[in-house]
Enzyme design. Structure first.
Site, PDB file in Angstrom:
ATOM      1  N   GLU A   1       1.695  -1.413   5.284  1.00  0.00           N
ATOM      2  CA  GLU A   1       2.385  -0.165   4.948  1.00  0.00           C
ATOM      3  C   GLU A   1       2.913   0.551   6.186  1.00  0.00           C
ATOM      4  O   GLU A   1       3.963   1.200   6.147  1.00  0.00           O
ATOM      5  CB  GLU A   1       1.458   0.765   4.158  1.00  0.00           C
ATOM      6  CG  GLU A   1       1.146   0.281   2.743  1.00  0.00           C
ATOM      7  CD  GLU A   1       0.001  -0.711   2.670  1.00  0.00           C
ATOM      8  OE1 GLU A   1      -0.490  -1.151   3.732  1.00  0.00           O
ATOM      9  OE2 GLU A   1      -0.424  -1.051   1.547  1.00  0.00           O
TER      10      GLU A   1
ATOM     11  N   PHE B   1     -11.830   3.785  -7.416  1.00  0.00           N
ATOM     12  CA  PHE B   1     -11.392   2.662  -6.587  1.00  0.00           C
ATOM     13  C   PHE B   1     -10.026   2.961  -5.969  1.00  0.00           C
ATOM     14  O   PHE B   1      -9.097   3.364  -6.666  1.00  0.00           O
ATOM     15  CB  PHE B   1     -11.322   1.379  -7.427  1.00  0.00           C
ATOM     16  CG  PHE B   1     -10.830   0.199  -6.634  1.00  0.00           C
ATOM     17  CD1 PHE B   1     -11.575  -0.300  -5.569  1.00  0.00           C
ATOM     18  CD2 PHE B   1      -9.616  -0.389  -6.921  1.00  0.00           C
ATOM     19  CE1 PHE B   1     -11.117  -1.368  -4.816  1.00  0.00           C
ATOM     20  CE2 PHE B   1      -9.146  -1.460  -6.165  1.00  0.00           C
ATOM     21  CZ  PHE B   1      -9.901  -1.957  -5.109  1.00  0.00           C
ATOM     22  N   GLN B   2      -9.911   2.755  -4.685  1.00  0.00           N
ATOM     23  CA  GLN B   2      -8.698   3.022  -3.906  1.00  0.00           C
ATOM     24  C   GLN B   2      -8.212   4.471  -4.068  1.00  0.00           C
ATOM     25  O   GLN B   2      -7.010   4.730  -4.093  1.00  0.00           O
ATOM     26  CB  GLN B   2      -7.581   2.021  -4.235  1.00  0.00           C
ATOM     27  CG  GLN B   2      -7.934   0.600  -3.774  1.00  0.00           C
ATOM     28  CD  GLN B   2      -6.764  -0.353  -3.776  1.00  0.00           C
ATOM     29  OE1 GLN B   2      -5.870  -0.236  -4.598  1.00  0.00           O
ATOM     30  NE2 GLN B   2      -6.772  -1.328  -2.865  1.00  0.00           N
TER      31      GLN B   2
ATOM     32  N   LYS C   1      -1.287   7.214 -11.463  1.00  0.00           N
ATOM     33  CA  LYS C   1      -0.812   6.058 -12.226  1.00  0.00           C
ATOM     34  C   LYS C   1      -0.411   6.440 -13.649  1.00  0.00           C
ATOM     35  O   LYS C   1       0.581   5.935 -14.185  1.00  0.00           O
ATOM     36  CB  LYS C   1      -1.902   4.989 -12.248  1.00  0.00           C
ATOM     37  CG  LYS C   1      -1.383   3.626 -12.659  1.00  0.00           C
ATOM     38  CD  LYS C   1      -2.423   2.552 -12.414  1.00  0.00           C
ATOM     39  CE  LYS C   1      -1.860   1.193 -12.813  1.00  0.00           C
ATOM     40  NZ  LYS C   1      -2.867   0.133 -12.635  1.00  0.00           N
TER      41      LYS C   1
ATOM     42  N   MET D   1       1.787   1.057  31.101  1.00  0.00           N
ATOM     43  CA  MET D   1       1.724   2.476  31.439  1.00  0.00           C
ATOM     44  C   MET D   1       0.280   2.920  31.649  1.00  0.00           C
ATOM     45  O   MET D   1      -0.003   3.747  32.518  1.00  0.00           O
ATOM     46  CB  MET D   1       2.401   3.315  30.345  1.00  0.00           C
ATOM     47  CG  MET D   1       2.652   4.756  30.748  1.00  0.00           C
ATOM     48  SD  MET D   1       3.745   4.899  32.179  1.00  0.00           S
ATOM     49  CE  MET D   1       5.334   5.119  31.379  1.00  0.00           C
TER      50      MET D   1
END
Lengths: 170, 595
Positions: free
Chosen positions: B52, B114-115, B164, B482
């Site tokens: 993602e 869940f999630q 959902k 760096m």
């Protein structure tokens, strides 16, 4: 930034869309940017519950308070931010509930002082009172200080509600 | 007559109404209804990233290179949390994004389902605004509002969290009103007060040592802003410097161009800013990498600050004339008024003489180290070989990013994509994917470091899937360069964890993904290698082995003033020989503290 600034206490009046999470959004913005909140009150103020007004008491250097105003102003749900302290004369009130426990002389003295401060007795038992006192923060503080000597055991305060004087409405 | 549509279908319908034909994303449980609707819809192309984070950076690259908002779909929980870095990146660099995150069904919110993650809470302070849509009837209008917020005023990311059951709900679909506003208090000021414009022009015309200090706002404002800037610079003859985010808004090939300013800015840009009597900040925000030590920043200059975000003004540097408005609109007004009122500049030739003295220092000269490829030379060669093609270039974060800013001349806006504010390693490679998708006919290249590239290396599969002809040029110095540079110069050579151990064979890795790849190891191979890269169709990775210990200079060490630069000549064996402040001829000897 300019040196020589001193910390000032300001009261901000903020009108916002009354949407879910708006309080977290505003309180969170203050904490993530390191601004103080001394007190914050919020309630919806229109008939359709669409708009809430927050009164925020804060302290900081003038340029930081200026930043607070602009940071609030750029949040999309915010309608208007008014720095009441900068605008000029305004009234500030808060309400406190104060429980005092005691018997005998202390109890009589507490009741007498409550009268002087126009505090109402909203609950009483043989051994306790709950006073309701309304006024400026200074007045509430002073009353609390006195009750501290006379059996104060519990305090609940609302924080400041504030409004500019005169006919102009924000 | 109402149509009955699912929430998921409404999302796609509204996106198409908003002119969206491309989205980036990654499916998952909580966005299955949207992906199912997408499967049946031909009107929107979906680019599948491999994580993602890659999807969000790709959307950023798309937005930055096309000027259109980037759209992302991710699932709930880990999908949303993986997206957070990119969202925070877009927030700091003012990149317009609309990110849809799936959420567990409304009756499960708050149950540690869940999630489940509190996406609204997590992204509250790294978005311009975010919405949890609980009622499918609010969905379409919320999407319209999200696009309005993301693209107007100071642009930024907006998150829409979609439970959902809101996606699956079937409701009567009413087309949203594109002109209806959900937040009546949100009215960004675009046009500035003409009085302020006049004051600004009076100040510019009277200045003896003026500088235009431009930023990413000029690019965000659109191509007309860059045009107005060029015209304003032309009319006034004022020298121009820019932040990292503003590169390309003003042509690097112009005689009036001073180079980038700040921590790795040029000698002439930093000295001009310091000695200026007027600094005109145009769509820039006095970032700490620009101001360096605030107390000694441009001490004798009057300052004008043009910004669409009122809260950027007087935040770090006190200015004499704040102008709130869209920088493009303000500069156009300035150009018009300058011509109308026949403004005349003071003679600033003495200022240019001084600037040429600083330029003569040739602060970007570098010395060769043995028979190694100098990274600066590699970038310069890359620029020479590609400038005729007007490439879109992205970078990762670190030395190679600053060298690109210094040695690659950008002449046009929207051609340089980099993570300026958040400084996100792993931004560059996915962002060029978005740029290439949005600009299929352009040469799209990433200049990367070997460490940054590995942060989103999985996106090589995305490139392979969509056959994107991106070119990845890795300046491989086997160090987080760096970090190594700071450790050498500021932490007495204690190179803690900055060595790139166990590097993959990048050429073999690229080939495993079906790319072409080549390695450049010697200076003599550099030009041919670049040529091969450009002539090879499809994606190409170049592993360019460069000098390990080259330092990115000039450098203003943290805590120092803008003119206290370490130059190449100040360094021997990676030790700073001297670090002293040399005041220029025209400035007072000590920096006064103000503003």
């Amino acid at each position: 930034m300019d040196s020589g600034e001193v910390i000032e206490r300001h009261t901000l009046s903020v009108t916002v869309d009354n949407v879910a999470g708006i309080l977290a959004r505003i309180a969170g913005m203050f904490s993530t940017r390191g601004y103080n909140i001394e007190s914050l009150t919020v309630a919806d103020v229109t008939k359709d519950n669409a708009i809430s007004r927050l009164s925020i008491v804060t302290s900081g250097l003038p340029h930081v308070i200026d930043q607070m105003v602009h940071q609030l102003d750029r949040l999309p749900p915010v309608h208007r931010v008014v720095d009441l302290t900068a605008v000029g004369p305004h009234v500030e009130r808060e309400l406190a509930l104060i429980k005092v426990v005691g018997v005998g002389d202390n109890r009589i003295e507490a009741l007498r002082l409550a009268e002087v401060y126009h505090a109402r007795v909203v609950d009483a038992t043989i051994a306790s009172f709950i006073f309701e006192v309304t006024g400026t923060t200074e007045k509430v503080e002073k009353f609390l200080e006195l009750m501290g000597e006379l059996g104060l055991v519990e305090v609940a305060r609302t924080g400041i509600a504030a409004m500019a004087r005169g006919r102009d409405a924000f | 007559m109402c149509r009955q549509l699912s929430g998921a279908a409404i999302v796609l319908e509204t996106l198409k109404d908003m002119g969206v034909d491309l989205i980036f994303g990654y499916p998952g449980g909580a966005v299955l209804p949207i992906y199912d609707a997408l499967y049946q819809d031909e009107g929107i192309r979906h680019i599948l990233a491999r994580q993602e984070g890659g999807a969000v950076h790709a959307a950023e690259g798309y937005a930055r290179s096309t000027g259109k908002p980037g759209v992302v779909i991710v699932t709930s929980g880990p999908g949303a949390t993986n997206a957070v870095t990119g969202i925070a990146d877009a927030m700091l660099d003012s990149i317009p994004l609309v990110v849809f995150s799936g959420q567990v069904a409304t009756n499960l919110i708050g149950t540690d389902a869940f999630q489940e993650a509190d996406t609204i809470g997590i992204t509250r302070h790294c978005t311009k605004h975010n919405y949890l849509v609980r009622d499918p009837k609010d969905l379409a209008q919320t999407i319209v509002e999200a696009f309005h917020l993301a693209t107007s005023g100071r642009p930024g990311p907006v998150v829409i969290d979609l439970p959902k059951n809101v996606q699956t709900a079937i409701i009567d679909y009413i087309k949203p009103d594109p002109n209806k506003r959900m937040h009546k208090g949100y009215r960004p000021r675009v046009k500035a007060d003409p009085v302020e414009i006049t004051q600004a022009l009076d100040m510019i015309a009277k200045a003896k040592r003026p500088v235009f200090y431009t930023g990413g706002g000029v690019i965000n404002s659109g191509p007309n802003a860059s045009k107005a800037l060029r015209e304003l610079a032309d009319l006034t003859g004022v020298p121009v410097t820019s932040t990292l985010m503003g590169l390309g808004a003003f042509p690097a090939s112009s005689q009036q161009w001073l180079g980038m300013l700040g921590m790795h800015g040029t000698y002439e840009a930093n000295f001009a800013m310091h000695d200026a009597d007027l600094v005109v900040a145009l769509g820039s925000r006095f970032d700490d990498r620009v101001t360096c030590k605030v107390e000694s920043f441009s001490p004798n200059a009057k300052k004008i600050h043009v910004d669409i975000d009122r809260s950027s003004i007087n935040r770090i540097i006190h200015v004499d004339l704040p102008i709130v408005g869209d920088v493009g609109s303000v500069m156009q007004d300035m150009v018009t008024l300058w011509k109308e009122k026949h403004y005349q500049m003071q003679d600033i030739s003495a200022w240019w003489v001084q600037i040429d003295e600083w330029r003569a220092k040739q602060c970007l000269n570098f010395t060769k180290q043995g028979n190694e490829i100098m990274p600066q030379q590699a970038i310069r060669s890359l620029w020479e070989a590609t400038k005729g093609k007007n490439p879109i270039v992205s970078t990762e974060v670190g030395q190679h990013q600053m060298w690109t800013a210094q040695y690659f001349g950008f002449d046009d806006p929207n051609h340089f994509l980099t993570s300026g504010g958040l400084g996100t390693m792993g931004y560059g490679f996915p962002s060029i994917i978005g740029a290439q998708v949005g600009n299929p006919d352009s040469l799209c290249m990433t200049i990367a470091g070997e460490a940054s590239f590995q942060m989103n290396v999985q996106e090589m599969a995305t490139v392979a899937q969509y056959r994107l002809p991106v070119k990845i040029f890795i300046l491989n110095n086997r160090f987080m360069g760096m970090v190594r540079q700071w450790q050498d110069l500021l932490y007495d050579h204690r190179r803690s964890q900055s060595y790139s151990e166990a590097l993959p064979d990048f050429v073999a890795l690229a080939k495993a993904y079906g790319w072409n790849a080549l390695k450049i190891e010697k200076p003599s191979q550099l030009e041919d290698g670049i040529k091969t890269m450009l002539e090879t169709p499809g994606p190409v990775l170049v592993d360019c082995q460069v000098a390990q210990l080259a330092n990115c200079l000039p450098m203003v060490p943290p805590g120092s003033g803008q003119t206290e630069m370490i130059l190449e000549s100040d360094i021997t064996d990676n030790h700073v020989k001297k670090q002293e402040y040399t005041p220029s001829a025209s400035s007072s000897s000590a920096a006064t503290i103000r503003g």
